[in-house]
Enzyme design. Structure first.
Site, PDB file in Angstrom:
ATOM      1  CB  CYS A  28      34.481  44.443  38.538  1.00  0.00           C
ATOM      2  SG  CYS A  28      34.269  45.725  37.364  1.00  0.00           S
ATOM      3  CD  GLU A  42      40.846  47.827  34.637  1.00  0.00           C
ATOM      4  OE1 GLU A  42      40.270  47.838  35.944  1.00  0.00           O
ATOM      5  OE2 GLU A  42      41.384  48.616  34.130  1.00  0.00           O
ATOM      6  CE  LYS A  96      40.440  31.962  28.919  1.00  0.00           C
ATOM      7  NZ  LYS A  96      39.042  31.688  28.960  1.00  0.00           N
ATOM      8  CD  GLU A 147      34.239  40.668  43.018  1.00  0.00           C
ATOM      9  OE1 GLU A 147      35.138  39.765  43.057  1.00  0.00           O
ATOM     10  OE2 GLU A 147      34.066  41.811  42.352  1.00  0.00           O
TER      11      GLU A 147
HETATM   12  P1  TAP Z   1      38.092  34.553  36.760  1.00  0.00           P
HETATM   13  O1  TAP Z   1      37.907  33.262  37.131  1.00  0.00           O
HETATM   14  O2  TAP Z   1      39.473  35.213  37.249  1.00  0.00           O
HETATM   15  O3  TAP Z   1      38.500  34.237  35.033  1.00  0.00           O
HETATM   16  C1  TAP Z   1      38.574  35.511  34.292  1.00  0.00           C
HETATM   17  C2  TAP Z   1      39.143  34.989  33.016  1.00  0.00           C
HETATM   18  O4  TAP Z   1      40.603  34.242  33.210  1.00  0.00           O
HETATM   19  C3  TAP Z   1      38.453  33.812  32.259  1.00  0.00           C
HETATM   20  O5  TAP Z   1      38.530  34.010  30.889  1.00  0.00           O
HETATM   21  C4  TAP Z   1      39.220  32.464  32.870  1.00  0.00           C
HETATM   22  O6  TAP Z   1      38.916  31.443  32.158  1.00  0.00           O
HETATM   23  C5  TAP Z   1      40.750  32.897  32.808  1.00  0.00           C
HETATM   24  N1  TAP Z   1      41.385  32.401  33.741  1.00  0.00           N
HETATM   25  C6  TAP Z   1      41.216  31.455  34.627  1.00  0.00           C
HETATM   26  N2  TAP Z   1      42.359  31.143  35.328  1.00  0.00           N
HETATM   27  C7  TAP Z   1      43.269  31.422  34.674  1.00  0.00           C
HETATM   28  C8  TAP Z   1      44.875  31.452  34.667  1.00  0.00           C
HETATM   29  N3  TAP Z   1      45.447  30.862  35.619  1.00  0.00           N
HETATM   30  N4  TAP Z   1      45.451  31.950  33.798  1.00  0.00           N
HETATM   31  C9  TAP Z   1      44.982  32.901  32.690  1.00  0.00           C
HETATM   32  N5  TAP Z   1      43.686  32.874  32.667  1.00  0.00           N
HETATM   33  C10 TAP Z   1      42.809  32.343  33.644  1.00  0.00           C
HETATM   34  O7  TAP Z   1      37.098  35.586  36.816  1.00  0.00           O
HETATM   35  P2  TAP Z   1      35.715  35.412  36.475  1.00  0.00           P
HETATM   36  O8  TAP Z   1      34.963  34.499  37.305  1.00  0.00           O
HETATM   37  O9  TAP Z   1      35.380  34.893  34.908  1.00  0.00           O
HETATM   38  O10 TAP Z   1      35.098  37.056  36.590  1.00  0.00           O
HETATM   39  C11 TAP Z   1      34.697  37.487  37.811  1.00  0.00           C
HETATM   40  C12 TAP Z   1      35.533  38.468  38.332  1.00  0.00           C
HETATM   41  O11 TAP Z   1      36.180  39.272  37.550  1.00  0.00           O
HETATM   42  C13 TAP Z   1      35.181  39.291  39.587  1.00  0.00           C
HETATM   43  O12 TAP Z   1      36.149  39.143  40.634  1.00  0.00           O
HETATM   44  C14 TAP Z   1      34.987  40.701  39.051  1.00  0.00           C
HETATM   45  O13 TAP Z   1      35.220  41.483  40.043  1.00  0.00           O
HETATM   46  C15 TAP Z   1      36.129  40.824  38.219  1.00  0.00           C
HETATM   47  N6  TAP Z   1      35.974  41.728  37.216  1.00  0.00           N
HETATM   48  C16 TAP Z   1      36.667  42.923  37.288  1.00  0.00           C
HETATM   49  C17 TAP Z   1      36.480  43.622  36.282  1.00  0.00           C
HETATM   50  C18 TAP Z   1      37.442  45.151  36.501  1.00  0.00           C
HETATM   51  S1  TAP Z   1      37.322  46.213  35.126  1.00  0.00           S
HETATM   52  N7  TAP Z   1      37.958  45.450  37.444  1.00  0.00           N
HETATM   53  C19 TAP Z   1      35.542  43.689  35.381  1.00  0.00           C
HETATM   54  C20 TAP Z   1      34.827  42.708  35.337  1.00  0.00           C
HETATM   55  C21 TAP Z   1      34.869  41.554  36.205  1.00  0.00           C
HETATM   56  P3  TAP Z   1      37.555  30.674  32.486  1.00  0.00           P
HETATM   57  O14 TAP Z   1      36.467  31.313  32.100  1.00  0.00           O
HETATM   58  O15 TAP Z   1      37.635  29.427  31.596  1.00  0.00           O
HETATM   59  O16 TAP Z   1      37.713  30.278  33.752  1.00  0.00           O
END
Ligand code: TAP
Length: 476
Positions: free
Chosen positions: A287, A253, A179, A384
């Protein structure tokens, strides 16, 4: 303020459809649920209408993945699986411009990054894990795949996160349901087309687009053997709770608040480049971004003067312009969060500075921003921000630098700038971070494991260690 329209020649490189279905069992299908719009964050124009997978769609995708796993993929020899991965890697290279333009349109990142960083790393991951597919007995984790992997990825590196998840899963003999994030589904759907082009057996890769609810349904599905998640710490914790007590294997991650530490003997011009790369690469939507600059007090003034000068040369604007350094913020929601936390920084008394910078009228934009006089109590030193905002703290001794760098619930990455090899080795051991870069920052290689300590996650992706997440004997 000015308005711009993306260059028409760049747009013509991608064959954008008005609407997209889900990719299930090797075909694009209509979902049972509703649909949502994905927009270009640089212009706010609608790029396409995308199907939102509901529980029944997720179930159909997991069933397809299970069939493909049982009947085809897990029975195939590693060398046969490798051929498909090599083919996918080569098609990614051949269609690199198309992938890069689409990634920049949907995500807002500068084309020079999607073209020269994201897409080459994506191809490299498929090449790297293709090489492992027939050598798993040397992995140290056995050769038995887990089954069906449910993979949920964020919006900041849509293609790269897909590659980090799909390539090792397939190399080990698992099938996947992935997804993508709601705001960046398009390159995952183009990747689905690439799977068709590579004649990948139907059901080995399935893509279910949607919002958090779709991710939730995938994670909770009883026939998913493995959950791989990249995203926020908050959602990562919810996922850990959702799978607790089940037999599902999980890798997470999550977020970070990395310290980029500059000692007084560091080559300052080089360090300034590393600081800029550390926080302004991908608009700071990284991240492992070096979002806290820890600079030794004796050189702080000189370093900050150089940094301000360098920040003044950064070009913010059209992601499809090859000269752009800082593109658009991915969504209105993310822009709001960056604005709010920056306001908190000001309210708490830190000094805010941005270079003079003309921002486009439409779209989501935030200028490169520096906060000085930040203390450990400030929220901008602890939370963050996930945007182009750098918090500057100072230190006097290496032990104070270590104490400040580790004073965070996260532990994903760190950077150290010094001429002294012994100090680099000391810091690498003392910093609680999954990755410590020395005299460089934000460098990625498929052979190198990546992952966090503490609230930055569990498990590793990349390298030989990345295989552990997808094999029955691997319990990293
Ligand atoms: P999230 O809001 O956590 O979303 C990540 C993914 O999870 C999206 O596809 C999201 O869908 C989905 N999602 C949301 N709620 C969910 C639930 N309850 N159950 C299952 N899936 C769910 O993060 P984001 O805002 O997209 O990304 C930013 C974050 O990612 C930052 O904190 C960043 O540090 C972290 N990040 C970490 C890494 C590594 S390698 N550690 C790499 C990249 C990013 P939607 O898009 O529809 O909300």
């Amino acid at each position: 303020m000015f308005e711009y329209a993306p260059a028409p020649e760049s747009r013509s490189i991608v064959d954008l459809r008005a609407s997209y279905g889900l990719f299930v069992d090797g075909e694009f299908v209509d979902g049972h649920g509703s649909s949502f719009k994905t927009i270009n964050p640089a212009t706010e124009e609608v790029l396409a209408e995308v199907a939102e997978a509901d529980d029944a769609d997720v179930d159909a995708a997991v069933r397809a993945a299970r069939r493909a796993h049982t009947r085809v993929w897990s029975r195939m020899s590693g060398s046969e699986r490798a051929k498909y991965l090599y083919r996918i890697a080569r098609i990614i290279q051949e269609r690199g411009r198309e992938l890069a333009v689409l990634e920049s349109l949907d995500n807002g990142k500068p084309i020079k990054e999607s073209r020269d960083v994201d897409v080459p790393i994506v191809a490299a991951h498929f090449f790297y894990y293709a090489g492992w597919a027939d050598k798993l007995e040397h992995s140290g984790y056995g050769t038995t795949p887990l089954g069906v992997a449910g993979q949920v990825i964020p919006w900041n590196f849509p293609l790269m996160m897909l590659a980090w998840k799909v390539a090792p899963a397939l190399a080990c003999g698992n099938t996947v349901v992935l997804k993508p994030a709601e705001t960046t589904p398009l390159t995952a759907l183009l990747f689905a087309e690439i799977c068709q082009q590579a004649d990948l057996p139907p059901g080995v890769v399935n893509i279910v687009t949607g919002a958090g609810g779709t991710g939730q349904a995938l994670v909770a599905h009883p026939d998913v053997d493995k959950v791989a998640f990249t995203g926020s710490t908050e959602v990562g914790k919810a996922i850990a709770r959702a799978v607790a007590g089940s037999s599902k294997k999980v890798t997470l991650e999550l977020g970070g608040k990395a310290a980029n530490i500059v000692f007084d003997d560091a080559p300052l011009d080089q360090a300034v480049e590393g600081i800029v790369e550390g926080i302004f690469f991908n608009q700071g939507h990284v991240c492992c971004a070096g979002s806290r600059l820890l600079v030794q007090e004796s050189i702080a003034e000189e370093l900050l003067a150089k940094l301000r000068t360098r920040m003044g040369t950064l070009r913010v604007g059209d992601p499809l312009d090859k000269n752009t350094d800082v593109g658009a913020i991915n969504s209105a929601e993310q822009l709001q969060r960056i604005r709010e936390l920056s306001q908190v920084g000001e309210d708490e008394g830190a000094g805010r500075w941005s270079p003079p910078c003309e921002l486009p009228e439409r779209g989501f934009w935030f200028p490169p921003t520096l906060f000085t006089g930040v203390t450990q109590a400030h929220r901008i030193a602890r939370e963050e921000i996930f945007g182009p905002v750098l918090s500057v703290l100072t230190f006097r001794t290496p032990s104070e630098a270590v104490e400040k760098a580790n004073n965070t619930p996260y532990g994903l990455s760190a950077g150290v700038w010094t001429e002294k090899g012994s100090l680099i080795l000391h810091m690498a051991g003392a910093l609680k971070a999954g990755v410590v870069w020395a005299n460089t920052f934000n460098k990625f290689d498929p052979a190198s494991p990546f992952g966090g300590f503490k609230e930055s996650g569990q498990g590793r992706e990349g390298g030989r260690h990345g295989l552990a997440a997808y094999l029955r004997g691997g319990d990293l």
